[in-house]
Design a protein around this motif. Structure first.
Motif, mmCIF file in Angstrom:
data_model
loop_
_atom_site.group_PDB
_atom_site.id
_atom_site.type_symbol
_atom_site.label_atom_id
_atom_site.label_comp_id
_atom_site.label_asym_id
_atom_site.label_seq_id
_atom_site.Cartn_x
_atom_site.Cartn_y
_atom_site.Cartn_z
ATOM 1 N N PHE A 167 0.829 -1.205 0.000
ATOM 2 C CA PHE A 167 0.000 0.000 0.000
ATOM 3 C C PHE A 167 0.869 1.262 0.000
ATOM 4 O O PHE A 167 0.552 2.244 -0.683
ATOM 5 N N ARG A 168 1.949 1.234 0.775
ATOM 6 C CA ARG A 168 2.853 2.389 0.811
ATOM 7 C C ARG A 168 3.493 2.623 -0.565
ATOM 8 O O ARG A 168 3.618 3.769 -1.017
ATOM 9 N N ALA A 169 3.900 1.546 -1.218
ATOM 10 C CA ALA A 169 4.518 1.675 -2.543
ATOM 11 C C ALA A 169 3.521 2.230 -3.553
ATOM 12 O O ALA A 169 3.851 3.089 -4.394
ATOM 13 N N LYS A 170 2.282 1.751 -3.476
ATOM 14 C CA LYS A 170 1.246 2.252 -4.365
ATOM 15 C C LYS A 170 0.954 3.721 -4.056
ATOM 16 O O LYS A 170 0.705 4.527 -4.967
ATOM 17 N N GLY A 171 1.011 4.083 -2.786
ATOM 18 C CA GLY A 171 0.818 5.473 -2.401
ATOM 19 C C GLY A 171 1.881 6.376 -2.971
ATOM 20 O O GLY A 171 1.594 7.480 -3.466
ATOM 21 N N ASN A 172 3.133 5.941 -2.931
ATOM 22 C CA ASN A 172 4.220 6.737 -3.501
ATOM 23 C C ASN A 172 4.116 6.832 -5.018
ATOM 24 O O ASN A 172 4.444 7.856 -5.618
ATOM 25 N N GLN A 173 3.647 5.754 -5.647
ATOM 26 C CA GLN A 173 3.516 5.732 -7.103
ATOM 27 C C GLN A 173 2.524 6.787 -7.592
ATOM 28 O O GLN A 173 2.729 7.411 -8.642
ATOM 29 N N TYR A 174 1.464 6.995 -6.817
ATOM 30 C CA TYR A 174 0.412 7.937 -7.227
ATOM 31 C C TYR A 174 0.276 9.087 -6.228
ATOM 32 O O TYR A 174 -0.818 9.620 -6.031
ATOM 33 N N LEU A 175 1.382 9.477 -5.654
ATOM 34 C CA LEU A 175 1.351 10.431 -4.553
ATOM 35 C C LEU A 175 0.712 11.765 -4.933
ATOM 36 O O LEU A 175 -0.031 12.346 -4.145
ATOM 37 N N GLU A 176 0.959 12.265 -6.146
ATOM 38 C CA GLU A 176 0.523 13.611 -6.517
ATOM 39 C C GLU A 176 -0.661 13.608 -7.482
ATOM 40 O O GLU A 176 -0.972 14.636 -8.083
ATOM 41 N N ILE A 177 -1.326 12.454 -7.609
ATOM 42 C CA ILE A 177 -2.496 12.389 -8.489
ATOM 43 C C ILE A 177 -3.729 12.805 -7.691
ATOM 44 O O ILE A 177 -4.122 12.125 -6.744
ATOM 45 N N PRO A 178 -4.378 13.939 -8.046
ATOM 46 C CA PRO A 178 -5.513 14.419 -7.248
ATOM 47 C C PRO A 178 -6.785 13.610 -7.506
ATOM 48 O O PRO A 178 -6.985 13.042 -8.584
ATOM 49 N N LYS A 179 -7.641 13.577 -6.534
ATOM 50 C CA LYS A 179 -8.941 12.923 -6.641
ATOM 51 C C LYS A 179 -9.877 13.570 -5.628
ATOM 52 O O LYS A 179 -9.434 14.343 -4.776
ATOM 53 N N MET A 180 -11.143 13.222 -5.709
ATOM 54 C CA MET A 180 -12.096 13.735 -4.725
ATOM 55 C C MET A 180 -12.236 12.750 -3.569
ATOM 56 O O MET A 180 -12.425 11.542 -3.785
ATOM 57 N N GLY A 181 -12.124 13.273 -2.370
ATOM 58 C CA GLY A 181 -12.460 12.468 -1.213
ATOM 59 C C GLY A 181 -13.965 12.446 -1.038
ATOM 60 O O GLY A 181 -14.670 13.316 -1.566
ATOM 61 N N ARG A 182 -14.458 11.449 -0.329
ATOM 62 C CA ARG A 182 -15.902 11.335 -0.142
ATOM 63 C C ARG A 182 -16.223 11.025 1.313
ATOM 64 O O ARG A 182 -15.508 10.249 1.949
ATOM 65 N N THR A 183 -17.281 11.602 1.805
ATOM 66 C CA THR A 183 -17.815 11.245 3.111
ATOM 67 C C THR A 183 -19.280 10.896 2.940
ATOM 68 O O THR A 183 -20.008 11.602 2.225
ATOM 69 N N GLU A 184 -19.715 9.811 3.542
ATOM 70 C CA GLU A 184 -21.083 9.315 3.396
ATOM 71 C C GLU A 184 -21.442 9.111 1.927
ATOM 72 O O GLU A 184 -22.578 9.327 1.502
ATOM 73 N N LEU A 185 -20.405 8.686 1.152
ATOM 74 C CA LEU A 185 -20.528 8.415 -0.285
ATOM 75 C C LEU A 185 -20.881 9.646 -1.107
ATOM 76 O O LEU A 185 -21.318 9.533 -2.256
ATOM 77 N N GLN A 186 -20.684 10.831 -0.527
ATOM 78 C CA GLN A 186 -20.925 12.080 -1.244
ATOM 79 C C GLN A 186 -19.608 12.824 -1.403
ATOM 80 O O GLN A 186 -18.704 12.707 -0.573
ATOM 81 N N ASP A 187 -19.505 13.608 -2.478
ATOM 82 C CA ASP A 187 -18.287 14.389 -2.713
ATOM 83 C C ASP A 187 -17.960 15.233 -1.491
ATOM 84 O O ASP A 187 -18.835 15.912 -0.942
ATOM 85 N N ALA A 188 -16.699 15.223 -1.108
ATOM 86 C CA ALA A 188 -16.256 16.013 0.046
ATOM 87 C C ALA A 188 -15.236 17.045 -0.418
ATOM 88 O O ALA A 188 -15.601 18.036 -1.053
ATOM 89 N N VAL A 189 -13.983 16.827 -0.134
ATOM 90 C CA VAL A 189 -12.925 17.757 -0.535
ATOM 91 C C VAL A 189 -11.797 16.979 -1.189
ATOM 92 O O VAL A 189 -11.707 15.761 -1.037
ATOM 93 N N PRO A 190 -10.914 17.670 -1.923
ATOM 94 C CA PRO A 190 -9.857 16.958 -2.654
ATOM 95 C C PRO A 190 -8.819 16.304 -1.736
ATOM 96 O O PRO A 190 -8.574 16.732 -0.606
ATOM 97 N N MET A 191 -8.240 15.250 -2.264
ATOM 98 C CA MET A 191 -7.092 14.577 -1.663
ATOM 99 C C MET A 191 -6.282 14.010 -2.825
ATOM 100 O O MET A 191 -6.573 14.304 -3.980
#
Length: 465
Positions: A167-191
């Motif tokens: 998981f750590r290696a995969k995290g480093n591989q895509y460290l700077e790729i932005p996406k939307m975080g979600r809370t309660e399956l709804q759009d929240a804020v970027p991560m």
């Protein structure tokens, strides 16, 4: 022909077990799962018998030639030999007595042959008088359970560490790729994708620490308590000597219990360790379910990541590929949670000076450890290590999401931000599209204020070491 308190009974000539095991094989035809299904338990019980024999020799209760026979027998069993002789069903009454006698009889007969005698010539090495010397099932059986868990815990932790690394290696591989975080399956804020995968790893590191801590509840043993904790038939100095021998054999800081009466019925160690397994199972299930959701679709779902395709997913729908490994991880987790419930019920059902339901506890815990160890390895090698990310899909979500409106609160206020969000939902337009149309922000301000990577508060130094 062998004899016990119930009379004479024939035992197969090629068997290393004896009369009490033979009776147990007739009485407990329940699951069809013999003791040797979990070889670590067979090895653990052999270790307990060896520690007891050496302690008895130290305190002057056992003769050297008999200790030598036991040592040779245990050495063979620890090397993986004779495991086919440990046949008692895991489901048994008697608080583990049949399992204990299976071990006593097999080790005695192996030892007899190695001493130059025939199986059954118990005057030279006896299942009760020698293999069970200074013991009862009520102290050797729970101790064997603890040793078996200790023998297996390291392998479980190692597989978990490998999964964390993936998981750590995969995290480093895509460290700077932005996406939307979600809370309660709804759009929240970027991560970023990297933050999400690193979080999986960090969460599992907490489970590793919990497994290491829960192991400590297994270090105290009641060897020398014999039947109820009164240490009847136990030579002076034996409990401490036996615990010391167990510590040497397992390389764990095993010690004798201070109160043998309490230690004989107390189930805390098993409850604590089983609870740690349940916690791990819940964490793995949450992560597995997230992977299933993130890979859903691929055309009509989130489709943020791709899981390795391992097999066709349907007998009727062409081209369908299912997330079989995360699903498998959930099945395993559900079983572990159920096993923990079994441990809890068994632990609370003990009466007076003994808990007769430890056979269910050990079976539940060892099964959970086994399927978790194998499941974690499978999740790592057949799923996590092969995950790829759909960057174009993530970019489209970022472009069209309303979630980044939160970043505008300090700039235009909550009420104005809410109006923008409502308009975006009402019209189906992306928030950035509306901001540009209304010229609320310049392109420079958009880049500065609404950059998704910047909004994720990414700290590269935190991850890339």
């Amino acid at each position: 022909m062998e004899h016990d308190l119930l009379g004479d009974k024939q035992v197969p000539a090629d068997a290393y077990y004896g009369v009490q095991t033979a009776r147990a094989l007739e009485n407990f035809k329940i699951s069809g799962v013999p003791m040797n299904r979990y070889p670590e338990f067979v090895e653990a019980y052999a270790i307990v018998k060896l520690a007891a024999a050496r302690a008895n020799k130290q305190v002057g209760a056992m003769k050297a030639d008999r200790l030598s026979g036991i040592e040779k027998a245990v050495e063979a069993v620890r090397a993986g030999k004779y495991h086919d002789q440990f046949l008692v069903d895991w489901y048994q009454g008697g608080a583990g007595t049949s399992a204990n006698m299976n071990v006593n009889e097999v080790l005695a007969n192996i030892g007899l042959e190695m001493m130059g005698h025939k199986k059954g010539e118990y005057k030279y090495l006896e299942p009760h008088d020698d293999l069970n010397m200074s013991q009862s099932t009520n102290d050797s059986y729970p101790t064997a359970i603890k040793v078996s868990i200790l023998l297996r815990n390291g392998a479980l932790i190692k597989e978990l560490e490998n999964l964390v690394a993936a998981f750590r290696a995969k995290g480093n591989q895509y460290l700077e790729i932005p996406k939307m975080g979600r809370t309660e399956l709804q759009d929240a804020v970027p991560m970023t994708v990297g933050q999400e995968f690193h979080a999986f790893g960090a969460a599992l590191e907490g489970e590793i620490q919990l497994l290491k801590e829960s192991e400590k509840a297994l270090y105290t043993v009641n060897m020398g308590a014999t039947a109820i904790g009164s240490e009847i038939n136990v030579p002076k100095g034996y409990p401490k000597a036996c615990a010391s021998e167990l510590a040497k054999l397992t390389k764990k800081p095993i010690v004798a219990a201070h109160d043998m009466f309490a230690a004989t019925w107390d189930q805390q160690g098993f409850i604590v360790y089983s609870s740690a397994l349940k916690s791990l199972a819940i964490k793995l299930s949450k992560i597995a379910s997230d992977l299933i959701l993130l890979a859903s679709g691929p055309r009509a779902g989130l489709n943020e990541i791709n899981l390795p395709a391992l097999q066709p997913g349907s007998s009727i729908m062409p081209g369908k590929v299912n997330p079989v490994i995360p699903e498998l991880m959930n099945v395993i987790a559900f079983r572990v949670i159920g096993n923990d419930a079994g441990v809890a019920v068994a632990a609370h059902s003990g009466q007076l000076q003994l808990n007769a339901y430890e056979p269910l506890e050990v079976l539940s815990i060892l099964e959970s450890m086994n399927i978790l160890t194998n499941g974690i390895s499978t999740l790592n090698t057949k799923c996590v290590s092969g995950i790829t990310v759909n960057e174009k899909v993530l970019a489209r979500y970022i472009e069209t999401t309303v979630g980044i409106v939160t970043a505008l609160n300090p700039v235009i206020g909550y009420e104005k931000s809410t109006e923008l969000a409502n308009e975006a939902y009402r019209t189906g337009k992306g928030l950035l599209e509306i901001i540009r149309e209304k010229k609320i922000l310049t392109e420079a301000q958009i880049k500065d204020l609404l950059d998704p990577v910047k909004l994720s508060n990414l700290d590269k130094k935190k991850y890339k070491k």
